[in-house]
Design an enzyme around this catalytic site. Structure first.
Site, short mmCIF file in Angstrom:
data_model
loop_
_atom_site.label_atom_id
_atom_site.label_comp_id
_atom_site.label_asym_id
_atom_site.label_seq_id
_atom_site.Cartn_x
_atom_site.Cartn_y
_atom_site.Cartn_z
NE ARG A 1 -9.46 -6.65 2.54
CZ ARG A 1 -8.41 -5.84 2.67
NH1 ARG A 1 -8.07 -5.03 1.69
NH2 ARG A 1 -7.71 -5.83 3.78
CB THR B 1 -0.86 -0.01 1.28
OG1 THR B 1 -1.73 -1.13 1.22
CG2 THR B 1 -1.67 1.26 1.44
CB THR C 1 0.84 0.47 5.14
OG1 THR C 1 1.24 -0.74 4.49
CG2 THR C 1 1.96 0.92 6.05
N GLY D 1 -5.52 -4.55 6.52
CA GLY D 1 -6.49 -3.51 6.79
C GLY D 1 -7.53 -3.87 7.82
N1 GLY Z 1 -3.93 -1.77 4.16
C1 GLY Z 1 -4.38 -2.15 2.91
C2 GLY Z 1 -5.45 -3.13 2.93
O1 GLY Z 1 -5.52 -3.97 3.83
O2 GLY Z 1 -6.26 -3.11 2.05
#
Ligand code: GLY
Length: 310
Positions: free
Chosen positions: A207, A179, A229, A232
């Site tokens: 998702r 990310t 990051t 998530g």
């Molecule tokens: N941090 C990025 C995600 O999990 O989508």
């Protein structure tokens, strides 16, 4: 112009970088921060600076955002991104957006051209086309090969209750990382944050991660601007970016607040995450619980520093 208080920090994802790609990642971060720095030192806004930085990272195929984003379970990219500026708590986001080059710029258009905060899926794509963003397939040959390999081994990865998936991602955080994000403050004292991602490899279609969620993966207010990051789901459960802001509202420094939030993410979730942020004086801070998190930053008239880990 108060050059001494401008600052910007950017990350290229918390995880484990493959040997050989480390230097490219650190160099990519430096080049991206250079773009944002040029905007700020010319008197531009924090919003323009974080967008310029994140566009550069989205266009660099080694990062998991824009071109080179990871593929979902079905083999295509769904992109999440958001921007936020402290003046007026302005925020815009896109989720599960397909076939655009720079999702961060579409998120900005949502903020500037609509009454909404977030557009998702087909509606986000339709909006992007209306705003003039052309068709662009972000899938790169490297990511496609990677996806094929993982699909072949999916039986080994997924187990009862997907507990093996959790273990697998913990042992191989490079599967989740990449990310990108940036946080900045400009000479007028406005703070802004921008975050963009392809999410996690083999994610279920539809998702959505933390990156487009204000207060989770991206946030800016009068005290700080931050981008998160890592996996998530942990960042969403903990509302990590907003948690930093609340601790600062109660008097903590940015450094202390980020340390406390990262400790909480470790204690409560054993989370593989990283955070970057600036405070209103432009002081940049990076913290991560993963082995790596390529990042770069500058403050005031200082030169850019870029490195793989804190
Ligand atoms: N941090 C990025 C995600 O999990 O989508």
């Amino acid at each position: 112009m108060n050059e001494r208080n401008v600052g910007l920090i950017a990350h290229g994802g918390a995880g484990k970088w493959r040997p050989g790609s480390d230097d490219d990642a650190v160099e990519g971060l430096r080049a991206a921060v250079e773009k944002g720095r040029a905007v700020l030192l010319a008197g531009g806004s924090a919003l323009d600076a974080v967008c310029a930085t994140v566009v550069t990272l989205e266009d660099n195929p080694i990062f998991n955002a824009g071109t080179g984003a990871v593929l979902n379970f079905d083999g295509f990219c769904e992109l999440d991104a958001s921007v936020m500026a402290s003046d007026g708590a302005r925020v815009g986001a896109v989720a599960a957006l397909q076939r655009v080059k720079n999702p961060i710029l579409v998120a900005r258009k949502v903020m500037e051209e609509t009454d909404h905060v977030m557009l998702a899926g087909e509606g986000a794509q339709r909006f992007a086309r209306v705003m003039g963003f052309g068709d662009h397939d972000p899938v790169t040959p490297d990511r496609q090969a990677d996806w094929k390999d993982k699909r072949e081994h999916v039986g080994d990865i997924l187990g009862a209750g997907a507990l093996k998936m959790r273990k697998f991602l913990k042992d191989h955080p490079e599967y989740a990382g990449g990310t990108v994000g940036a946080a900045a403050v400009d000479a007028k004292g406005v703070l802004a944050a921008a975050t963009s991602t392809g999410g996690v490899t083999l994610k279920l279609v539809g998702r959505v991660g933390d990156s487009p969620i204000p207060g989770a993966g991206n946030y800016a207010n009068a005290h700080m601007a931050a981008s998160a990051t890592g996996t998530g789901e942990f960042v969403m459960r903990s509302l990590a970016a907003r948690d930093i802001a609340e601790r600062m509202e109660r008097g903590a420094t940015l450094e202390a607040a980020m340390g406390e939030v990262l400790d909480r993410l470790g204690r409560e979730y054993d989370a593989d995450v990283g955070l970057i942020a600036v405070d209103r004086n432009g002081h940049p801070v990076a913290r991560h619980r993963t082995r790596d998190m390529p990042h770069a930053y500058f403050h005031g008239t200082e030169a850019i520093t870029s490195k793989m880990r804190v």
